[in-house]
Design a protein around this motif. Structure first.
Motif, PDB file in Angstrom:
ATOM      1  N   MET A   1       0.765  -1.226  -0.063  1.00 48.09           N
ATOM      2  CA  MET A   1       0.013  -0.123   0.182  1.00 48.09           C
ATOM      3  C   MET A   1       0.462   1.529   0.195  1.00 48.09           C
ATOM      4  N   THR A   2       0.538   1.875  -1.049  1.00 43.29           N
ATOM      5  CA  THR A   2       0.978   3.680  -1.196  1.00 43.29           C
ATOM      6  C   THR A   2       0.904   4.223   0.369  1.00 43.29           C
ATOM      7  N   ASP A   3       2.246   5.578   0.340  1.00 43.33           N
ATOM      8  CA  ASP A   3       1.403   6.657   1.632  1.00 43.33           C
ATOM      9  C   ASP A   3       0.318   7.168   0.080  1.00 43.33           C
ATOM     10  N   ASP A   4       0.482   6.976  -0.407  1.00 45.08           N
ATOM     11  CA  ASP A   4      -0.480   8.263  -1.549  1.00 45.08           C
ATOM     12  C   ASP A   4      -1.898   7.881  -0.764  1.00 45.08           C
ATOM     13  N   ILE A   5      -2.410   6.319  -1.171  1.00 46.85           N
ATOM     14  CA  ILE A   5      -3.403   5.762  -0.812  1.00 46.85           C
ATOM     15  C   ILE A   5      -3.618   6.135   1.156  1.00 46.85           C
ATOM     16  N   GLN A   6      -2.484   5.810   1.923  1.00 50.00           N
ATOM     17  CA  GLN A   6      -2.504   5.839   3.245  1.00 50.00           C
ATOM     18  C   GLN A   6      -3.492   7.211   3.949  1.00 50.00           C
ATOM     19  N   THR A   7      -2.947   8.099   2.838  1.00 48.50           N
ATOM     20  CA  THR A   7      -3.092   9.603   2.767  1.00 48.50           C
ATOM     21  C   THR A   7      -4.792   9.723   2.422  1.00 48.50           C
ATOM     22  N   LEU A   8      -5.021   9.039   1.340  1.00 46.40           N
ATOM     23  CA  LEU A   8      -6.266   9.729   0.799  1.00 46.40           C
ATOM     24  C   LEU A   8      -7.140   9.237   1.916  1.00 46.40           C
ATOM     25  N   PHE A   9      -6.783   7.895   2.090  1.00 45.28           N
ATOM     26  CA  PHE A   9      -7.948   7.527   3.468  1.00 45.28           C
ATOM     27  C   PHE A   9      -8.053   8.247   4.715  1.00 45.28           C
ATOM     28  N   ALA A  10      -6.423   8.646   5.215  1.00 47.60           N
ATOM     29  CA  ALA A  10      -6.868   9.685   6.395  1.00 47.60           C
ATOM     30  C   ALA A  10      -7.856  10.828   6.616  1.00 47.60           C
ATOM     31  N   GLY A  44     -25.757   1.198  20.093  1.00 42.86           N
ATOM     32  CA  GLY A  44     -26.152   0.781  21.593  1.00 42.86           C
ATOM     33  C   GLY A  44     -24.258   0.643  21.526  1.00 42.86           C
ATOM     34  N   SER A  45     -23.839  -0.353  22.859  1.00 44.89           N
ATOM     35  CA  SER A  45     -22.031  -0.090  23.138  1.00 44.89           C
ATOM     36  C   SER A  45     -21.436  -0.807  21.455  1.00 44.89           C
ATOM     37  N   THR A  46     -22.195  -1.620  20.602  1.00 47.50           N
ATOM     38  CA  THR A  46     -21.170  -2.521  19.146  1.00 47.50           C
ATOM     39  C   THR A  46     -21.700  -0.761  18.354  1.00 47.50           C
ATOM     40  N   PRO A  47     -20.061  -0.859  18.047  1.00 49.89           N
ATOM     41  CA  PRO A  47     -19.626   0.737  16.261  1.00 49.89           C
ATOM     42  C   PRO A  47     -20.645  -0.190  15.514  1.00 49.89           C
ATOM     43  N   ALA A  48     -20.976   1.650  14.867  1.00 53.98           N
ATOM     44  CA  ALA A  48     -21.109   1.687  13.573  1.00 53.98           C
ATOM     45  C   ALA A  48     -19.870   1.584  12.631  1.00 53.98           C
ATOM     46  N   TRP A  49     -20.106   0.546  11.045  1.00 56.31           N
ATOM     47  CA  TRP A  49     -18.986   0.557  10.184  1.00 56.31           C
ATOM     48  C   TRP A  49     -19.338   0.560   9.195  1.00 56.31           C
ATOM     49  N   LEU A  50     -18.567   2.237   8.940  1.00 55.57           N
ATOM     50  CA  LEU A  50     -18.735   2.652   7.129  1.00 55.57           C
ATOM     51  C   LEU A  50     -17.825   1.238   6.569  1.00 55.57           C
ATOM     52  N   ILE A 124     -12.217  -0.109   6.374  1.00 53.76           N
ATOM     53  CA  ILE A 124     -12.704   0.284   6.791  1.00 53.76           C
ATOM     54  C   ILE A 124     -13.180   1.544   7.989  1.00 53.76           C
ATOM     55  N   VAL A 125     -13.969   2.313   7.976  1.00 47.36           N
ATOM     56  CA  VAL A 125     -14.123   2.700   8.963  1.00 47.36           C
ATOM     57  C   VAL A 125     -15.224   2.674  10.688  1.00 47.36           C
ATOM     58  N   GLU A 126     -14.702   2.858  11.363  1.00 45.97           N
ATOM     59  CA  GLU A 126     -15.600   2.327  12.122  1.00 45.97           C
ATOM     60  C   GLU A 126     -15.560   3.712  13.772  1.00 45.97           C
ATOM     61  N   VAL A 127     -16.884   3.392  14.298  1.00 41.09           N
ATOM     62  CA  VAL A 127     -17.402   5.083  14.526  1.00 41.09           C
ATOM     63  C   VAL A 127     -18.597   4.242  15.805  1.00 41.09           C
ATOM     64  N   ARG A 128     -18.083   5.584  17.060  1.00 35.35           N
ATOM     65  CA  ARG A 128     -18.243   4.370  18.213  1.00 35.35           C
ATOM     66  C   ARG A 128     -18.840   5.961  19.002  1.00 35.35           C
ATOM     67  N   GLN A 131     -16.520   8.558  20.790  1.00 34.83           N
ATOM     68  CA  GLN A 131     -14.574   8.342  20.844  1.00 34.83           C
ATOM     69  C   GLN A 131     -14.658   8.790  19.571  1.00 34.83           C
ATOM     70  N   SER A 132     -12.747   8.499  19.423  1.00 36.11           N
ATOM     71  CA  SER A 132     -12.612   8.717  17.804  1.00 36.11           C
ATOM     72  C   SER A 132     -12.857   8.605  16.159  1.00 36.11           C
ATOM     73  N   VAL A 133     -12.956   8.724  15.816  1.00 40.21           N
ATOM     74  CA  VAL A 133     -13.523   8.072  14.576  1.00 40.21           C
ATOM     75  C   VAL A 133     -12.324   6.831  14.409  1.00 40.21           C
ATOM     76  N   ARG A 134     -12.153   5.513  13.923  1.00 42.32           N
ATOM     77  CA  ARG A 134     -10.491   5.321  13.830  1.00 42.32           C
ATOM     78  C   ARG A 134     -10.633   4.529  12.047  1.00 42.32           C
ATOM     79  N   LEU A 135      -9.573   4.653  11.711  1.00 38.68           N
ATOM     80  CA  LEU A 135      -9.526   3.764   9.990  1.00 38.68           C
ATOM     81  C   LEU A 135      -8.754   2.562  10.611  1.00 38.68           C
ATOM     82  N   LEU A 136      -9.740   1.032   9.819  1.00 39.17           N
ATOM     83  CA  LEU A 136      -9.067  -0.030  10.047  1.00 39.17           C
ATOM     84  C   LEU A 136      -9.117  -0.726   8.929  1.00 39.17           C
ATOM     85  N   TRP A 137      -7.684  -1.270   9.009  1.00 41.76           N
ATOM     86  CA  TRP A 137      -6.493  -1.100   7.173  1.00 41.76           C
ATOM     87  C   TRP A 137      -7.290  -3.278   7.587  1.00 41.76           C
ATOM     88  N   LEU A 138      -7.541  -3.423   6.624  1.00 41.22           N
ATOM     89  CA  LEU A 138      -7.674  -4.256   5.733  1.00 41.22           C
ATOM     90  C   LEU A 138      -6.741  -5.779   5.168  1.00 41.22           C
TER      91      LEU A 138
END
Length: 138
Positions: A1-10, A44-50, A124-128, A131-138
């Motif tokens: 994965m390139t730095d450009d892709i990581q920057t784009l997602f973030a 509820g207590s589980t996250p939502a996922w984008l 995918i993106v985790e939303v709780r 809490q801060s929105v998190r990017l999770l790499w697969l």
């Protein structure tokens, strides 16, 4: 994965369509109050996922192919009676096309990761709530 892709997602704006307007999500920023109420009712207590089905592995596909993939994701959510909101991933620099997707409530992380992988997504993106929105790499 390139730095450009990581920057784009973030750096993307992840815009969620609420019944009463929009909530813009940013990676490492708090969940907006406008979305927290919806999350409290549906996740509820589980996250939502984008999750999006567009452009697997960050490879641009034809618009008609992306629409067909999005229909499969929507069908998946509907047939499993998952609660979801429409969303769109937007590149603030306009170097990448908008990617419609879903913010799906109440999935456990393993299920969300499996769904992202099913559509060959890099992340995918985790939303709780509160809490801060998190990017999770697969």
């Amino acid at each position: 994965m390139t730095d450009d892709i990581q920057t784009l997602f973030a750096s993307a704006c992840y815009r969620v369509t609420l019944p009463s307007g929009f909530a813009d999500l940013r990676i490492d920023a708090p969940c907006p109050d406008t979305l927290a109420c919806w999350l409290a009712r549906h996740a509820g207590s589980t996250p939502a996922w984008l999750i999006t089905a567009h452009n697997p592995r960050a490879q641009l596909l034809d618009a008609s192919v992306n629409r067909a993939r999005a229909t499969v994701l929507e069908h998946y959510a509907t047939t499993r009676h998952l609660v979801a909101l429409e969303c769109v991933n937007q590149d603030p620099a306009d170097a990448w096309p908008d990617e419609p997707g879903l913010l799906i409530a109440g999935l456990e992380e393993g299920m969300a990761r499996a769904l992202g992988r099913r559509f060959a997504q890099l992340a995918i993106v985790e939303v709780r709530i509160a809490q801060s929105v998190r990017l999770l790499w697969l």
